[in-house]
Write a protein that holds these residues in place. Structure first.
Motif, PDB file in Angstrom:
ATOM      1  N   LEU A 152       0.819  -1.210   0.000  1.00  0.00           N
ATOM      2  CA  LEU A 152       0.000   0.000   0.000  1.00  0.00           C
ATOM      3  C   LEU A 152       0.850   1.256   0.000  1.00  0.00           C
ATOM      4  CD1 LEU A 152      -2.622  -0.922   2.756  1.00  0.00           C
ATOM      5  CD2 LEU A 152      -2.955  -0.982   0.275  1.00  0.00           C
ATOM      6  N   THR A 153       0.344   2.297  -0.647  1.00  0.00           N
ATOM      7  CA  THR A 153       0.889   3.654  -0.553  1.00  0.00           C
ATOM      8  C   THR A 153      -0.264   4.503  -0.030  1.00  0.00           C
ATOM      9  OG1 THR A 153       2.275   3.201  -2.485  1.00  0.00           O
ATOM     10  CG2 THR A 153       2.070   5.508  -1.800  1.00  0.00           C
ATOM     11  N   PRO A 154      -0.476   4.521   1.297  1.00  0.00           N
ATOM     12  CA  PRO A 154      -1.666   5.165   1.850  1.00  0.00           C
ATOM     13  C   PRO A 154      -1.746   6.667   1.626  1.00  0.00           C
ATOM     14  CG  PRO A 154      -0.224   4.365   3.599  1.00  0.00           C
ATOM     15  CD  PRO A 154       0.360   3.902   2.302  1.00  0.00           C
ATOM     16  N   SER A 155      -0.653   7.319   1.332  1.00  0.00           N
ATOM     17  CA  SER A 155      -0.693   8.766   1.106  1.00  0.00           C
ATOM     18  C   SER A 155      -1.110   9.123  -0.318  1.00  0.00           C
ATOM     19  CB  SER A 155       0.674   9.379   1.406  1.00  0.00           C
ATOM     20  OG  SER A 155       1.649   8.827   0.533  1.00  0.00           O
ATOM     21  N   ALA A 156      -1.182   8.144  -1.210  1.00  0.00           N
ATOM     22  CA  ALA A 156      -1.545   8.413  -2.609  1.00  0.00           C
ATOM     23  C   ALA A 156      -3.046   8.665  -2.739  1.00  0.00           C
ATOM     24  CB  ALA A 156      -1.138   7.230  -3.484  1.00  0.00           C
ATOM     25  N   ARG A 157      -3.396   9.384  -3.800  1.00  0.00           N
ATOM     26  CA  ARG A 157      -4.805   9.638  -4.114  1.00  0.00           C
ATOM     27  C   ARG A 157      -5.195   8.811  -5.337  1.00  0.00           C
ATOM     28  NH1 ARG A 157      -5.743  16.022  -3.492  1.00  0.00           N
ATOM     29  NH2 ARG A 157      -6.466  15.650  -5.601  1.00  0.00           N
ATOM     30  N   PRO A 158      -6.447   8.351  -5.408  1.00  0.00           N
ATOM     31  CA  PRO A 158      -6.849   7.449  -6.493  1.00  0.00           C
ATOM     32  C   PRO A 158      -6.955   8.120  -7.854  1.00  0.00           C
ATOM     33  CG  PRO A 158      -8.732   8.024  -5.149  1.00  0.00           C
ATOM     34  CD  PRO A 158      -7.528   8.618  -4.471  1.00  0.00           C
ATOM     35  N   LEU A 159      -6.707   7.316  -8.880  1.00  0.00           N
ATOM     36  CA  LEU A 159      -6.962   7.710 -10.266  1.00  0.00           C
ATOM     37  C   LEU A 159      -8.265   7.025 -10.668  1.00  0.00           C
ATOM     38  CD1 LEU A 159      -5.899   9.137 -12.835  1.00  0.00           C
ATOM     39  CD2 LEU A 159      -4.810   6.958 -13.444  1.00  0.00           C
ATOM     40  N   LEU A 160      -9.185   7.779 -11.229  1.00  0.00           N
ATOM     41  CA  LEU A 160     -10.487   7.233 -11.609  1.00  0.00           C
ATOM     42  C   LEU A 160     -10.720   7.366 -13.108  1.00  0.00           C
ATOM     43  CD1 LEU A 160     -12.768   8.761  -8.830  1.00  0.00           C
ATOM     44  CD2 LEU A 160     -11.730   6.500  -8.892  1.00  0.00           C
ATOM     45  N   HIS A 161     -11.561   6.469 -13.618  1.00  0.00           N
ATOM     46  CA  HIS A 161     -12.038   6.550 -14.995  1.00  0.00           C
ATOM     47  C   HIS A 161     -13.529   6.853 -14.923  1.00  0.00           C
ATOM     48  CE1 HIS A 161     -13.380   5.056 -18.967  1.00  0.00           C
ATOM     49  NE2 HIS A 161     -12.255   5.608 -19.323  1.00  0.00           N
ATOM     50  N   TYR A 162     -13.923   7.976 -15.549  1.00  0.00           N
ATOM     51  CA  TYR A 162     -15.328   8.371 -15.545  1.00  0.00           C
ATOM     52  C   TYR A 162     -15.647   9.093 -16.851  1.00  0.00           C
ATOM     53  CZ  TYR A 162     -19.654  10.784 -14.440  1.00  0.00           C
ATOM     54  OH  TYR A 162     -20.934  11.246 -14.481  1.00  0.00           O
ATOM     55  N   ASP A 163     -16.700   8.677 -17.504  1.00  0.00           N
ATOM     56  CA  ASP A 163     -17.175   9.302 -18.739  1.00  0.00           C
ATOM     57  C   ASP A 163     -16.054   9.467 -19.765  1.00  0.00           C
ATOM     58  OD1 ASP A 163     -19.102  10.264 -20.463  1.00  0.00           O
ATOM     59  OD2 ASP A 163     -19.130  12.284 -19.603  1.00  0.00           O
ATOM     60  N   ARG A 164     -15.335   8.369 -19.996  1.00  0.00           N
ATOM     61  CA  ARG A 164     -14.266   8.270 -20.993  1.00  0.00           C
ATOM     62  C   ARG A 164     -13.048   9.126 -20.703  1.00  0.00           C
ATOM     63  NH1 ARG A 164     -17.717   8.394 -26.636  1.00  0.00           N
ATOM     64  NH2 ARG A 164     -19.013   6.620 -26.149  1.00  0.00           N
TER      65      ARG A 164
END
Length: 171
Positions: A152-164
């Motif tokens: 885990l890298t708990p300090s990282a923020r997620p990358l999301l895929h939304y509406d292409r």
């Protein structure tokens, strides 16, 4: 056809599902498998946990790509949950940028992941698995994996895929 409150009814199930999935925000992963020159990876959003006992996840991989065949041969894989700032890894393993096969790994930093592929440095999470089951469904194989290690890298923020599009979210 428009229904009340701005809701649209999609009469073609395939087009309706495509439209619905564009509006489903999903985490982005790069699934890796193999070793050395015989390694492969692919960008995937079709990933989820299945059960905590035994600790099991699943990932859906297109049967046409080299990653599917390599996962079958290796019997292991690593799901790397991408963090904000890892858009280049997402695009590279999605087949954009001209690199193929093991070449795709060279622009990025990796660490060993319990013999199950490679863990992407800085990923939000890397989940190493042994393949426990496979199910063929249409164009894809659903690989079930028993979790062996989690980084885990708990300090990282997620990358999301939304509406292409790739997006980040404040947490």
């Amino acid at each position: 056809m428009t229904m009340d409150c701005g809701t649209l009814r999609m009469d073609d199930p395939a087009e309706g599902l495509k439209a619905a999935m564009r509006h489903y925000a999903a985490g982005v992963t790069v699934v890796t498998t193999g070793a050395g020159a015989e390694r492969r990876g692919v960008t995937a959003t079709a990933f989820t946990s299945v059960t905590m006992d035994p600790t099991t996840i699943l990932v859906c991989i297109n049967r046409e790509g080299g990653t599917n065949a390599m996962m079958r041969a290796a019997g292991r894989f690593c799901v790397n949950v991408l963090a904000e700032g890892q858009e280049a890894a997402c695009m590279t393993f999605a087949g954009q940028g001209g690199l193929r096969g093991a070449e795709q790994f060279s622009p990025f930093e990796w660490r060993p992941c319990h013999g199950a592929g490679l863990a992407l440095q800085g990923a939000l999470a890397s989940i190493a698995c042994v393949v426990s089951s496979q199910v063929e469904m249409g164009t894809h194989t659903i690989f079930f994996g028993t979790v062996e290690e989690v980084l885990l890298t708990p300090s990282a923020r997620p990358l999301l895929h939304y509406d292409r599009a790739l997006r980040s979210v404040a947490v």
